[in-house]
Design a protein around this motif. Structure first.
Motif, short mmCIF file in Angstrom:
data_model
loop_
_atom_site.label_atom_id
_atom_site.label_comp_id
_atom_site.label_asym_id
_atom_site.label_seq_id
_atom_site.Cartn_x
_atom_site.Cartn_y
_atom_site.Cartn_z
N GLY A 34 0.83 -1.24 -0.08
CA GLY A 34 -0.13 0.09 0.06
C GLY A 34 0.79 1.10 -0.09
O GLY A 34 0.50 2.23 -0.47
N GLU A 35 1.83 1.33 0.47
CA GLU A 35 3.01 2.41 0.98
C GLU A 35 3.44 2.67 -0.70
O GLU A 35 3.90 3.74 -1.21
N LEU A 36 3.63 1.55 -1.33
CA LEU A 36 4.36 1.47 -2.97
C LEU A 36 3.29 2.25 -3.48
O LEU A 36 3.91 3.14 -4.20
N ARG A 37 2.10 1.94 -3.57
CA ARG A 37 1.10 2.26 -4.34
C ARG A 37 0.93 3.88 -4.20
O ARG A 37 0.67 4.66 -5.05
N ALA A 38 1.02 4.18 -2.76
CA ALA A 38 0.81 5.56 -2.47
C ALA A 38 1.88 6.30 -3.10
O ALA A 38 1.85 7.58 -3.50
N LEU A 39 3.08 6.01 -2.93
CA LEU A 39 4.17 6.63 -3.50
C LEU A 39 4.31 6.63 -5.07
O LEU A 39 4.56 7.76 -5.73
N MET A 40 3.87 5.68 -5.83
CA MET A 40 3.64 5.81 -7.13
C MET A 40 2.48 6.59 -7.59
O MET A 40 2.46 7.10 -8.78
N GLU A 42 2.14 9.54 -6.17
CA GLU A 42 2.51 11.04 -6.05
C GLU A 42 2.86 11.73 -7.55
O GLU A 42 3.09 11.21 -8.42
N GLU A 43 2.48 13.09 -7.84
CA GLU A 43 2.27 13.67 -8.89
C GLU A 43 3.86 14.06 -9.11
O GLU A 43 4.35 13.74 -10.42
N ASP A 44 4.73 14.23 -8.19
CA ASP A 44 6.20 14.36 -8.59
C ASP A 44 7.04 13.10 -8.31
O ASP A 44 7.45 12.95 -7.38
N ARG A 45 6.78 12.04 -9.19
CA ARG A 45 7.52 10.82 -9.26
C ARG A 45 9.16 10.94 -8.93
O ARG A 45 9.58 9.99 -8.15
N GLU A 46 9.64 11.92 -9.60
CA GLU A 46 11.26 11.92 -9.54
C GLU A 46 11.54 12.31 -7.85
O GLU A 46 12.59 11.78 -7.52
N ALA A 47 10.54 13.06 -7.28
CA ALA A 47 11.12 13.57 -5.84
C ALA A 47 10.96 12.24 -5.12
O ALA A 47 11.70 12.35 -4.03
N VAL A 48 10.17 11.25 -5.44
CA VAL A 48 9.84 10.18 -4.52
C VAL A 48 10.60 8.84 -4.92
O VAL A 48 10.32 7.68 -4.13
N SER A 49 11.18 8.97 -6.17
CA SER A 49 11.69 7.66 -6.80
C SER A 49 12.66 6.87 -5.92
O SER A 49 12.74 5.65 -5.82
N GLU A 50 13.54 7.75 -5.24
CA GLU A 50 14.66 7.03 -4.45
C GLU A 50 13.95 6.42 -3.31
O GLU A 50 14.39 5.38 -2.79
N ARG A 51 13.13 7.07 -2.68
CA ARG A 51 12.11 6.44 -1.38
C ARG A 51 11.60 5.07 -1.84
O ARG A 51 11.54 4.04 -1.14
#
Length: 380
Positions: A34-40, A42-51
């Motif tokens: 569920g955390e992965l889906r929430a991160l994916m 995100e509008e700014d994918r580049e900002a969260v890609s490392e996380r």
């Protein structure tokens, strides 16, 4: 190497087997997906890609000490793509892991092994776009329905002298997209990136899949990217039995088959790279061997098949994948990848007890390890 380390390598049953690691890995992923889906989302994918990558690596860590993957969304479902990175031994492990994905997870996720084909794939490198059709290919079909390829890209040619390694990596990525990663592993035996175009007629890279489908493997192409086929594509090989009085194990082999060449090559070349990589995840490639004294030549293959079927039936599903076997002047060999070695050996002891051989033993696919007896020769 000290004696204790030798015992650990000869009989690696004190490590957690990959069968259990697989269960724990999927339980971990299911709890955190569920955390992965929430991160994916995100509008700014580049900002969260490392996380995102870090969190997915953490969720898969109960199963894998190290694993390459990609995450995506196809418009309907999220996707976890496990990539073998050209390692055929790793392909067996990833296929096993995928087979045991929880059903409830598949409602939201596609679990794949290997990058899929993408005919419209392209890259932007050094300020210019490079598409599949920008790469020219000179394909040559080999006798075993495989390919030798020569490739040239005019847009990348100026970079070859200073950045040959990077250019080759880009070509490899484009090839994976043109055929699919598993198909590229399956069909491409040899690949050469050219600094200048060859003289004879070529085809664009986006036409290579059609060439394979028509001229290389018409029957097999529809399932060329199916990871389940890893265990169905066998290669026959021949050997020259040693004439030495004291020869190493498997040096008597004169004929055999395998669906995982890298593991056998590593054994004969005393290279433990693949063994070390699999061992750290609780995966144990190895073989059983037994004397062929008293076994009629016409019964040798039947005996090996019967042993394989009996052991597989005794230990049940999810314990072992058999990968081939060999016939020597002295011994018969039955090769496998164990997902739970202790359970496999227990089953093998029971089967060999009733088998028509005087004795039997187990050996990992490490040439410098020792053998473990499964059935002792009875005194008359």
């Amino acid at each position: 190497m000290d004696e204790e380390r030798m015992r650990e390598l000869s009989l690696p049953i004190n490590i957690k087997p990959f069968r259990m690691r697989t269960e724990e890995g999927w339980a971990s992923f299911l709890a955190g997906e569920g955390e992965l889906r929430a991160l994916m989302e995100e509008e700014d994918r580049e900002a969260v890609s490392e996380r995102l990558v870090s969190r997915c690596t953490e969720l898969l860590s109960p199963a894998f000490a190290d694993v390459a993957f990609e995450l995506g969304h196809n418009g309907e479902k999220y996707e976890l793509i496990l990539t073998p990175e050209g390692d055929r031994s790793r392909l067996f492990q990833l296929a096993y892991f995928r087979q045991h994905a929880p059903r409830e997870l598949l409602k939201s996720w596609n679990i794949k092994v290997g990058r899929t084909r993408s005919e419209n794939f392209g890259l932007r490198i050094y300020g210019q776009d490079v598409a599949l059709e920008d790469v020219r290919v000179w394909p040559e079909k080999t006798q075993n329905s495989s390919l030798n390829l020569k490739l040239y890209c005019e847009k990348l040619a100026p970079l070859m002298k200073e950045n040959e390694g990077q250019v080759c990596n880009i070509i490899y990525i484009l090839l994976d997209q043109a055929l699919g990663e598993l198909a590229a592993m399956r069909y491409v035996d040899r690949l050469e990136v050219l600094e200048a175009p060859a003289e004879r007629e070529s085809i664009p890279l986006n036409h290579l899949a059609g060439f394979v489908a028509r001229q290389v493997d018409p029957e097999g192409w529809p399932r060329a990217n199916d990871p389940e086929l890893a265990g169905e594509r066998y290669t026959a090989y021949e050997g020259k039995p040693s004439e030495e009085e004291d020869w190493p194990l498997r040096a008597d082999v004169y004929v055999g088959v395998t669906c995982c060449i890298p593991l056998l090559n590593g054994y004969f070349q005393n290279d433990d790279y693949y063994m070390d990589r699999l061992h750290q995840d609780g995966v144990v490639p190895g073989f059983f061997y037994y004397p062929l004294d008293g076994v009629d030549k016409k019964d040798i293959l039947n005996l090996r098949d019967q042993l394989e079927q009996a052991i597989e039936a005794r230990c049940g599903e999810g314990i072992v994948t058999f990968t081939g076997g060999a016939t020597g002047t002295a011994f018969g060999y039955l090769d496998f990848i164990a997902w739970d070695l202790r359970t496999l050996l227990d089953a093998a002891v029971e089967v060999f007890a009733g088998a028509p051989v005087d004795w039997a033993a187990f050996h990992t696919l490490r040439s410098n390890a020792g053998s473990i007896g499964l059935k002792a020769e009875q005194e008359a």
